[in-house]
Design a protein around this motif. Structure first.
Motif, PDB file in Angstrom:
ATOM      1  N   ALA A  61       0.823  -1.210   0.000  1.00 22.14           N
ATOM      2  CA  ALA A  61       0.000   0.000   0.000  1.00 22.14           C
ATOM      3  C   ALA A  61       0.856   1.258   0.000  1.00 22.14           C
ATOM      4  O   ALA A  61       0.605   2.199  -0.755  1.00 22.14           O
ATOM      5  N   ILE A  62       1.904   1.259   0.836  1.00 21.79           N
ATOM      6  CA  ILE A  62       2.757   2.447   0.925  1.00 21.79           C
ATOM      7  C   ILE A  62       3.516   2.670  -0.377  1.00 21.79           C
ATOM      8  O   ILE A  62       3.578   3.777  -0.910  1.00 21.79           O
ATOM      9  N   ALA A  63       4.088   1.573  -0.928  1.00 23.45           N
ATOM     10  CA  ALA A  63       4.876   1.691  -2.157  1.00 23.45           C
ATOM     11  C   ALA A  63       4.021   2.202  -3.301  1.00 23.45           C
ATOM     12  O   ALA A  63       4.432   3.072  -4.069  1.00 23.45           O
ATOM     13  N   THR A  64       2.796   1.676  -3.425  1.00 23.72           N
ATOM     14  CA  THR A  64       1.938   2.062  -4.537  1.00 23.72           C
ATOM     15  C   THR A  64       1.357   3.448  -4.351  1.00 23.72           C
ATOM     16  O   THR A  64       1.207   4.208  -5.307  1.00 23.72           O
ATOM     17  N   SER A  65       1.015   3.809  -3.111  1.00 22.84           N
ATOM     18  CA  SER A  65       0.390   5.110  -2.871  1.00 22.84           C
ATOM     19  C   SER A  65       1.340   6.257  -3.189  1.00 22.84           C
ATOM     20  O   SER A  65       0.910   7.381  -3.445  1.00 22.84           O
ATOM     21  N   GLU A  66       2.651   5.992  -3.171  1.00 16.32           N
ATOM     22  CA  GLU A  66       3.627   7.026  -3.486  1.00 16.32           C
ATOM     23  C   GLU A  66       3.788   7.233  -4.983  1.00 16.32           C
ATOM     24  O   GLU A  66       4.462   8.169  -5.419  1.00 16.32           O
ATOM     25  N   LEU A  67       3.189   6.348  -5.784  1.00 20.81           N
ATOM     26  CA  LEU A  67       3.346   6.398  -7.238  1.00 20.81           C
ATOM     27  C   LEU A  67       2.038   6.827  -7.889  1.00 20.81           C
ATOM     28  O   LEU A  67       1.059   6.098  -7.859  1.00 20.81           O
ATOM     29  N   SER A  68       2.008   8.002  -8.459  1.00 20.47           N
ATOM     30  CA  SER A  68       0.819   8.507  -9.144  1.00 20.47           C
ATOM     31  C   SER A  68       1.089   8.524 -10.639  1.00 20.47           C
ATOM     32  O   SER A  68       1.899   9.314 -11.134  1.00 20.47           O
ATOM     33  N   HIS A  69       0.430   7.626 -11.349  1.00 18.46           N
ATOM     34  CA  HIS A  69       0.683   7.480 -12.797  1.00 18.46           C
ATOM     35  C   HIS A  69      -0.553   6.858 -13.437  1.00 18.46           C
ATOM     36  O   HIS A  69      -1.199   5.991 -12.839  1.00 18.46           O
ATOM     37  N   PRO A  70      -0.909   7.283 -14.669  1.00 17.70           N
ATOM     38  CA  PRO A  70      -2.111   6.724 -15.322  1.00 17.70           C
ATOM     39  C   PRO A  70      -2.025   5.231 -15.613  1.00 17.70           C
ATOM     40  O   PRO A  70      -3.050   4.600 -15.859  1.00 17.70           O
ATOM     41  N   ASN A  71      -0.807   4.645 -15.587  1.00 15.59           N
ATOM     42  CA  ASN A  71      -0.659   3.217 -15.851  1.00 15.59           C
ATOM     43  C   ASN A  71      -0.294   2.425 -14.605  1.00 15.59           C
ATOM     44  O   ASN A  71       0.209   1.304 -14.700  1.00 15.59           O
ATOM     45  N   ILE A  72      -0.552   3.007 -13.420  1.00 22.05           N
ATOM     46  CA  ILE A  72      -0.368   2.292 -12.155  1.00 22.05           C
ATOM     47  C   ILE A  72      -1.683   2.346 -11.394  1.00 22.05           C
ATOM     48  O   ILE A  72      -2.313   3.404 -11.299  1.00 22.05           O
ATOM     49  N   VAL A  73      -2.126   1.203 -10.875  1.00 19.84           N
ATOM     50  CA  VAL A  73      -3.381   1.139 -10.120  1.00 19.84           C
ATOM     51  C   VAL A  73      -3.287   2.057  -8.904  1.00 19.84           C
ATOM     52  O   VAL A  73      -2.344   1.959  -8.104  1.00 19.84           O
ATOM     53  N   SER A  74      -4.255   2.954  -8.754  1.00 26.73           N
ATOM     54  CA  SER A  74      -4.232   3.937  -7.671  1.00 26.73           C
ATOM     55  C   SER A  74      -4.728   3.333  -6.361  1.00 26.73           C
ATOM     56  O   SER A  74      -5.701   2.573  -6.344  1.00 26.73           O
ATOM     57  N   ILE A  75      -4.056   3.666  -5.266  1.00 31.46           N
ATOM     58  CA  ILE A  75      -4.490   3.278  -3.927  1.00 31.46           C
ATOM     59  C   ILE A  75      -5.338   4.415  -3.364  1.00 31.46           C
ATOM     60  O   ILE A  75      -4.890   5.561  -3.276  1.00 31.46           O
ATOM     61  N   LEU A  76      -6.574   4.096  -2.981  1.00 30.95           N
ATOM     62  CA  LEU A  76      -7.513   5.116  -2.522  1.00 30.95           C
ATOM     63  C   LEU A  76      -7.622   5.179  -1.002  1.00 30.95           C
ATOM     64  O   LEU A  76      -7.952   6.224  -0.445  1.00 30.95           O
ATOM     65  N   ASP A  77      -7.350   4.062  -0.328  1.00 24.78           N
ATOM     66  CA  ASP A  77      -7.529   4.036   1.126  1.00 24.78           C
ATOM     67  C   ASP A  77      -6.725   2.868   1.686  1.00 24.78           C
ATOM     68  O   ASP A  77      -6.594   1.816   1.039  1.00 24.78           O
ATOM     69  N   ILE A  78      -6.161   3.036   2.885  1.00 27.72           N
ATOM     70  CA  ILE A  78      -5.421   1.985   3.581  1.00 27.72           C
ATOM     71  C   ILE A  78      -5.891   1.981   5.028  1.00 27.72           C
ATOM     72  O   ILE A  78      -5.858   3.016   5.690  1.00 27.72           O
ATOM     73  N   SER A  79      -6.363   0.836   5.507  1.00 27.08           N
ATOM     74  CA  SER A  79      -6.865   0.850   6.879  1.00 27.08           C
ATOM     75  C   SER A  79      -6.985  -0.573   7.415  1.00 27.08           C
ATOM     76  O   SER A  79      -6.542  -1.541   6.789  1.00 27.08           O
TER      77      SER A  79
END
Length: 659
Positions: A61-79
């Motif tokens: 979750a942390i690794a992906t949430s730091e990456l904002s790109h149209p070809n990377i699945v976006s993380i919307l919430d972590i809990s």
């Protein structure tokens, strides 16, 4: 497993299970606050108390949430909710790349490059943030229905800027895509991701991964012992320049690979260029070094017993302490073979030792197929074994809630107390009916039968569809059905119907017109004098009798005006006839789609002059586009002509032609 309708964290309403991974389930859910679909990854209950796995889950979750790109699945919430670790992601309505390749292979080279460009763009950003994915494979790449590619599952990604993850000798990621240095236990680098990208490109081009095997160990060995199979031997039409991209990306030595993802993308984008047609085959500058050989981490036990398909879904190995640095041998080439042999030798000795050194009794896994979970558990307990992870899978032959297979499989020797995984049938999966209209019947039949459908053929003539092409299908395209229980009837064209023209000689104009309407041809009427054919009867036709024509073709008939009248030389009418004037006028008729029938306008022309009675039809035909008519009027002195043109029953031109 979360039930349908369960409200997670009082916000996310579970709709259905859409995927199962090594340690988490993925659900489609409705965000009831923002009213949108999301994908929720929930860590399975048996792993919630496993601290290393929880940390790995959170790291994704942390690794992906730091990456904002149209070809990377976006993380919307972590809990976390009621002890459940979860992360909320954007929902991608589509399939993963592995399934996309199976359904669409062969894929055009331009499409292959387009897909790879999107993947490379995503990994370029990750590398710019010093994040290495380490688990790049076609199952972790999603494609939306609109063709947008999204890289997912950064669950074992590492950040080069963080010191928390520095252990080596970890065999992580799916073994079919793993780089040689990872297979040997070395630390993953950006070049390791590039190697995996090369394997994905190979799979897109050929439809398969380059290396297979019975065990994870045998596949891992091939990654650093064998060359990538030649793409051009499989597909000679593939240009050498495109194969070279694969060869460079998958070089055994990281030094021979691309320096960066950007460099690989630039090389790939020009691979189909005409300037690179005669490019020589890529040869790496470095050979695999014997002193790089290390012992492969232990892959025995559960992973070794998985099927190839199941291994693709599993991350292999555990993290261990870094080994002491080995001294470099002087005779590298000899020791490389010795080192590789020792790897296999000690691995076999280790596995044999584990079996015979165990204090537990060896037990043969019973055959659990077609049993309920409760029945399977009873048999395992009676044998001194236990139930392990239970997964569900669609299956059209095994009844719902019955065991498809066990892991390890039946008759495998295991120790007393071993946990046996079960794959339970969730019933037949639903298959989307493909659009088959205008497809060749034989090809469509093969596609449907491979998908499990029963196919029936219904032949029918057609005015417009070529022979053996499908005109209609009994099930609409896109409908989700159980293929094993569905019969699809395909209506197939037997070709455009041919008509052998009847001999119309002696027919009246009305009879000829009735015949034309009956068989579906267009009739054009001409008139001429005849000494042998009575007035009002047909003298000739074009095409001639017995000639084959298609529906909608034009046939011209000449109707007799009777014998040509004779005049006395002293007759004023003869004098008048010799002074007749010929006037030609053009009339533009517009095609009217609003009144057309089957895409055609019915045109009727009435001409009044010295040769034609305005009550008689001068020309009768159908048009499919605008048409210009040149009409010649034969006018006696001091007389006018007339013309009336009717389109689909409506008079559109009615005028006098002045002499």
């Amino acid at each position: 497993m979360l039930e349908k309708g369960y409200l997670l964290a009082k916000r996310y309403k579970i709709m259905k299970l859409i995927g199962r991974g090594g340690m988490a389930d993925v659900y489609l859910a409705q965000d009831i606050i923002l009213e949108r679909h999301v994908a929720i990854k929930v860590m399975r209950g048996e792993f919630q108390n496993n601290s290393p796995l929880v940390r790995r889950f959170q790291r994704e979750a942390i690794a992906t949430s730091e990456l904002s790109h149209p070809n990377i699945v976006s993380i919307l919430d972590i809990s976390e909710s009621q002890g459940m670790q979860y992360l909320v992601m954007e929902y991608i309505d589509g399939s993963n790349l592995k399934d996309y390749i199976k359904e669409n292979y062969p894929i055009s080279m331009n499409k292959v490059i387009n897909i790879m460009d999107q993947i490379l763009s995503a990994i370029k950003l990750a590398h710019q943030h010093e994040v290495i994915h380490r688990d790049l494979k076609s199952q972790n790449i999603l494609i939306s229905q609109t063709g947008v590619v999204k890289v997912a599952d950064f669950g074992i990604a590492i950040s080069l800027g963080k010191n928390a993850v520095t252990q080596t000798n970890s065999l992580l990621g799916s073994v079919h895509y793993i780089s040689p240095e990872q297979a040997k236990g070395s630390m993953a680098t950006k070049q390791s991701d590039i190697y995996s990208l090369g394997i994905i490109l190979y799979e897109l081009i050929t439809g398969n991964v380059p290396f297979g095997g019975e065990t994870a160990v045998s596949i891992a060995l091939k990654h650093f012992q064998e060359n990538i199979p030649s793409i051009r031997k499989i597909h000679p039409e593939i240009p050498q320049s495109l194969e070279n991209v694969v060869l460079k990306a998958t070089s055994k030595d990281p030094e021979d690979r691309y320096n960066s993802v950007s460099e690989m993308k630039a090389d790939l984008d020009s691979a189909l260029s005409a300037s690179r047609v005669n490019e020589p085959k890529y040869e790496p500058a470095h050979a695999l070094k014997a002193d790089d050989t290390k012992v492969i981490p232990d892959l025995s036990g559960h992973v070794a017993n998985l099927t190839e398909e199941e291994r693709e879904e599993t991350d292999h190995g555990v993290e261990k302490e870094a080994p002491q640095e080995e001294q470099k041998p002087k005779k590298r080439h000899v020791l490389w073979f010795v080192g590789a042999g020792l790897v296999l030798f000690f691995l076999i000795i280790f596995l044999v030792f584990k079996v015979f050194a165990s204090n537990g009794t060896m037990i043969s896994v019973p055959n659990l197929e077609n049993l309920t979970q409760e029945e399977a558990q009873s048999q395992l307990t009676a044998q001194g074994l236990a139930v392990g992870a239970v997964d569900e899978q669609n299956n059209s032959t095994v009844e719902k809630d019955k065991v498809i297979r066990s892991m390890p499989s039946a008759n495998t020797q295991v120790r007393s107390g071993t946990k046996i995984g079960l794959i339970i049938s969730s019933g037949p999966g639903l298959t989307a009916v493909p659009n088959l209209v205008n497809q060749n019947y034989d090809q469509a039949k093969e596609v449907l039968e491979k998908a499990g459908f029963t196919v029936q053929r219904k032949d029918q003539t057609s005015d417009s569809v070529d022979k053996d092409l499908i005109m209609a299908q009994s099930e609409p395209a896109g409908k989700q059905v159980d293929a094993s229980k569905t019969t699809i009837t395909l209506t197939v064209s037997t070709g455009v119907q041919k008509i052998k023209l009847r001999d119309l000689s002696g027919y009246s104009e009305k009879s000829a017109r009735d015949y034309a309407n009956e068989v579906g041809i267009n009739l054009t009427i001409k008139q001429d004098y005849s000494d042998n054919t009575p007035e009002g009867q047909i003298i000739s036709q074009n095409p001639n009798a017995q000639v084959e024509v298609k529906k909608g073709d034009n046939v011209t008939v000449t109707v007799s005006r009777g014998k040509e009248p004779t005049y006395d030389s002293s007759s004023s009418s003869q004098s008048s006839s010799s002074n007749n004037k010929l006037i030609t006028q053009s009339f533009e008729i517009d095609y009217n789609d609003d009144t057309a029938v089957n895409g055609k306008n019915h045109i009727q022309i009435y001409v009044g002059d010295s040769l034609n009675n305005s009550r008689n039809l001068y020309r009768d035909e159908q048009i499919t586009q605008d048409k210009n008519y040149n009409i010649t009027f034969n006018l006696a002195p001091n007389t006018n002509g007339s013309i009336r043109i009717v389109r689909d029953g409506e008079t559109i031109i009615n005028q006098t032609v002045k002499n």
